[in-house]
Write an enzyme that holds these catalytic residues in place. Structure first.
Site, short mmCIF file in Angstrom:
data_model
loop_
_atom_site.label_atom_id
_atom_site.label_comp_id
_atom_site.label_asym_id
_atom_site.label_seq_id
_atom_site.Cartn_x
_atom_site.Cartn_y
_atom_site.Cartn_z
CG ASP A 276 41.20 29.33 37.98
OD1 ASP A 276 40.61 29.43 37.00
OD2 ASP A 276 41.36 30.27 38.95
C1 GLC Z 1 38.99 32.81 39.17
C2 GLC Z 1 39.22 32.45 37.64
C3 GLC Z 1 40.60 32.94 37.13
C4 GLC Z 1 41.14 34.01 38.09
C5 GLC Z 1 41.19 33.29 39.18
C6 GLC Z 1 41.97 34.40 40.32
O1 GLC Z 1 38.34 31.42 39.57
O2 GLC Z 1 39.04 31.13 37.09
O3 GLC Z 1 40.43 33.46 35.90
O4 GLC Z 1 42.53 34.57 37.67
O5 GLC Z 1 40.27 32.90 39.80
O6 GLC Z 1 41.05 35.24 40.66
#
Ligand code: GLC
Length: 728
Positions: A276
């Protein structure tokens, strides 16, 4: 008595994998060809180029195109303009090996045409609806050059204090499995690769606090939180995103039990994993890495293949290999998984059309699709005879959320244009005009309802109308990521405004625009109607009017238990019986001294505009072999004067086991449309293996003994019949 072990693992995959031998042979040939092409490419790659495939770079002012030219970037995210995407792909093609880029974006419930939020889609109990919405959203995104979405979120959630409940499918594992698979399939049909997130247990964050720790026992982990991920893999998910949280003390991003033991060794998953946002760097904050090098090493060795946005793999992974702390072969295998995905996606082969600069304005077809999805996702929770609206002269619409396209949309709104949205006030006005009904509007207050300045005018408008439609709920910053709430009441002074509206004595229908159950308090019993519209998307105004005026029938059911108060949380219908089951005559039993034990509205509940009745429950056989199929039949009748749809739900309880077993668990459901007076005999078929469970020692068992089947149109199902599972 243990009758079967590790049966379900097979049963689940067997049920979900596409059947037929001929296509399998063709696919095996394709797979072999892809592996050969991957091998050929890897053989030509330097260590730095392999590490480059593991670097996902975000579009920001510091983005360095030369990194793409030099093969140090395998994918990009947050590129949203077609020509920019085409240009960066061209730069990648000009690199030494010309490996195309993954182009990722959070396409969750739409790109520009917004569909209802995922929790709303789950409320439809119609996986085909979710699949279609995903396909249409994917096509909009693919048209501007996006080829990978960070969706679907497969996280189970039993605590609405967690703001991201809205992005998932609620509290039930079966609903989670079915809807995760449906959305993976839909995205793929729309030419987007998918990401199952957040692996795993993110929805179990303590206190509903986003990013906080999650502690989950083995049974719940394998039987509740992991099954939606397994179903998504069976549906062909391209990648998996480890969660921000720790699971039982180990950050998911550097959790070898999750990312290697389960994902690779048990499930044999051959896709790639992607961290993430900046999660690898956050291992330092988690306190398991002293610095970026150790964070890099621990995340990579645990099984996180790709680094989203932190740049740590780009900066430290090759060094870790050269220092002998990370095997070169492991980097090759991670790069292999990314390249395999790119070949499977056709990125090397398909001559991508020139991406459109922007997504088009919602077409009539897209509007019709999202309007239909929104109608079928709204849950009618209370109707004291006010709905559908009829025989009125004047309606007062109250609430600032009714008068804009922004408050319809919810979180992860991608490339939405607020002006595309049909406000609820517009929807009601357009429909009321057809019936010669006048409509007044008074904002009362905005979504956050911080100021009472508009209350008097709203009460005045209510006083002059036959009925009030109050549109209230959660402002955008109260929903989605980093939106945990300690209170679930209407924000600000919303409850005060609602009380004053009800106090006028006029019937009040509350339409909620929210990402989760709202704590309403005693006023709920004084409402003339209550419609949970969630965040219905671009056509929300028309969809709400369709339901309120009866042009469409409410048919959705709650995918989450609706608490009376936040103090009851966490809560789910499938709780264990305890040794002191509730007994109003005995205080020393399961209870609160200051609150009911039951939810305000149970999981699976939702009203319709007609009257359904379930009867004649029958179990095909009172004894079921462990390799057999449980067959349960029931008759559903439409006893009302209107057509409608109901969701017949089958729950099962294991009455005696080697562990305490839930009071009931959803094992099948079917949404059925019936004309007035029509009846339908519904037959459920559930493999006995689906009635097994994972014990705390990790073994999956199906135990002989007494079970009970319940059928109803909510988790309060009370038609029941017993049966016995017998040994082989
Ligand atoms: C965010 C989220 C994730 C998302 C990623 C990219 O922090 O936790 O669900 O896909 O970053 O935006």
């Amino acid at each position: 008595m243990l009758v079967r072990n590790s049966l379900r693992r097979f049963a689940l995959c067997a049920v979900l994998l596409p059947c037929g031998l001929a296509p399998l042979a063709a696919r095996a040939q394709d797979a072999a060809a892809i592996e050969a092409r991957v091998d050929g490419l890897l053989a030509r790659m330097t260590l730095d180029e392999k590490v480059g495939q593991l670097n996902l770079a975000s579009n920001n002012p510091r983005f360095d195109r030369s990194e793409v030219t030099n093969g140090h970037v395998g994918g990009v995210l947050a590129f949203t303009h077609g020509p920019d995407i085409a240009a960066i792909q061209e730069v990648a093609r000009g690199s030494r090996l010309g490996i195309p880029l993954l182009v990722g974006l959070d396409v969750v419930h739409g790109l520009r045409t917004m569909f209802p939020v995922p929790l709303a889609e789950a409320a439809s109990f119609d996986p085909a609806l979710a699949r279609e919405a995903a396909t249409l959203a994917a096509r909009e995104a693919a048209a501007i050059g996006v080829n990978w979405t960070f969706a679907p979120m497969a996280d189970l959630s039993r605590d609405p204090r967690w703001g991201r409940m809205v992005e998932g499918f609620g509290e039930d594992p079966l609903l989670g499995r079915v809807f995760t698979a449906a959305r993976v399939t839909g995205f793929r049909e729309g030419s987007l690769a998918t990401t199952l997130k957040h692996f795993a247990g993110y929805g179990a964050a303590i206190g509903g606090r986003d990013y906080d720790a999650a502690d989950i026992g083995t049974g719940d982990l394998f039987d509740a939180y992991l099954p939606p991920f397994r179903a998504g893999i069976a549906a062909g998910a391209t990648s998996i995103m480890p969660a921000f949280n720790t699971l039982n003390g180990v950050p998911a991003t550097a959790n070898p039990y999750l990312l290697t033991d389960i994902l690779r060794d048990r499930w044999r998953y051959d896709g790639f994993t992607v961290s993430d946002w900046y999660a690898i760097g956050q291992l330092i904050d988690h306190g398991i890495a002293a610095g970026p090098g150790e964070a890099t090493r621990k995340a990579f060795l645990a099984g996180t293949d790709v680094d989203m946005a932190s740049g740590l793999y780009r900066g430290y992974l090759a060094e870790e290999v050269r220092a002998g702390r990370v095997p070169d072969a492991a980097v090759t295998e991670a790069a292999r998984r990314v390249l395999r995905a790119k070949f499977r996606m056709g990125l090397f082969d398909r001559t991508a059309p020139i991406p459109a600069a922007e997504p088009p304005a919602p077409t009539d077809a897209m509007r019709a699709a999202t309007r239909r999805a929104a109608r079928d996702s709204m849950v009618l929770l209370r109707n004291a005879g006010a709905l559908p609206l009829a025989g009125l002269r004047r309606i007062a619409v109250v609430g600032g959320m009714a008068d804009n396209g922004r408050d319809l949309i919810g979180p992860h709104a991608a490339l939405v244009r607020w002006e595309d949205g049909v406000p609820i006030l517009d929807g009601i006005r357009q429909r009321a005009q057809q019936s010669g009904i006048a409509v007044d509007f008074a904002p009362g207050c905005d979504a956050g309802c911080g100021s009472p300045d508009g209350f008097d005018a709203a009460v005045m408008a209510a006083g002059g109308a036959d009925i009030v439609v109050a549109v209230m709920g959660e402002p955008l910053d109260f929903t989605g990521e980093a939106a945990s709430r300690a209170h679930l009441t209407l924000p600000g002074r919303g409850a005060e405004l609602l009380d004053r509206l009800v106090g006028t004595g006029k019937p009040v229908v509350l339409v909620l625009l929210a990402s989760r159950p709202v704590e309403l308090g005693p006023v709920v019993d004084r409402l003339a109607g209550l419609l949970m519209a969630w965040f219905p998307g671009t056509e929300g105004g028309h969809a709400v009017a369709d339901i309120l005026f009866g042009d469409a029938d409410p048919s959705a059911k709650l995918p989450v238990s609706w608490p009376r108060s936040v103090g009851q949380l966490p809560m789910s219908y499938d709780r264990l019986p305890t040794g002191r089951p509730p007994d109003p005559k005995n205080r020393f039993t399961l209870r609160y001294v200051d609150e009911e034990l039951s939810p305000l509205f149970p999981f699976g509940f939702g009203l319709t505009y007609t009257r359904f009745a379930l009867s004649d429950l029958a179990v095909a056989s009172r004894t079921l072999r462990s390799d057999g199929i449980l067959e349960v039949a029931v008759t559903l009748a439409n006893r009302g004067e209107r057509a409608g749809r109901d969701v017949a739900q089958l729950y099962v309880r294991q009455l005696v086991g080697s562990q305490s077993r839930p009071l009931r668990q959803l094992k099948a459901f079917e949404k059925v449309a019936l004309a007035p007076g029509e009846t339908r005999r519904i037959a459920f078929r559930v493999p006995a293996a689906d009635l097994g469970y994972t014990r705390q020692d990790g073994r999956f068992v199906l135990e002989a003994g007494p079970y009970e089947a319940f059928v109803g149109d909510s988790s309060d199902a009370n038609l029941s019949a017993r049966f016995e599972i017998v040994g082989e």
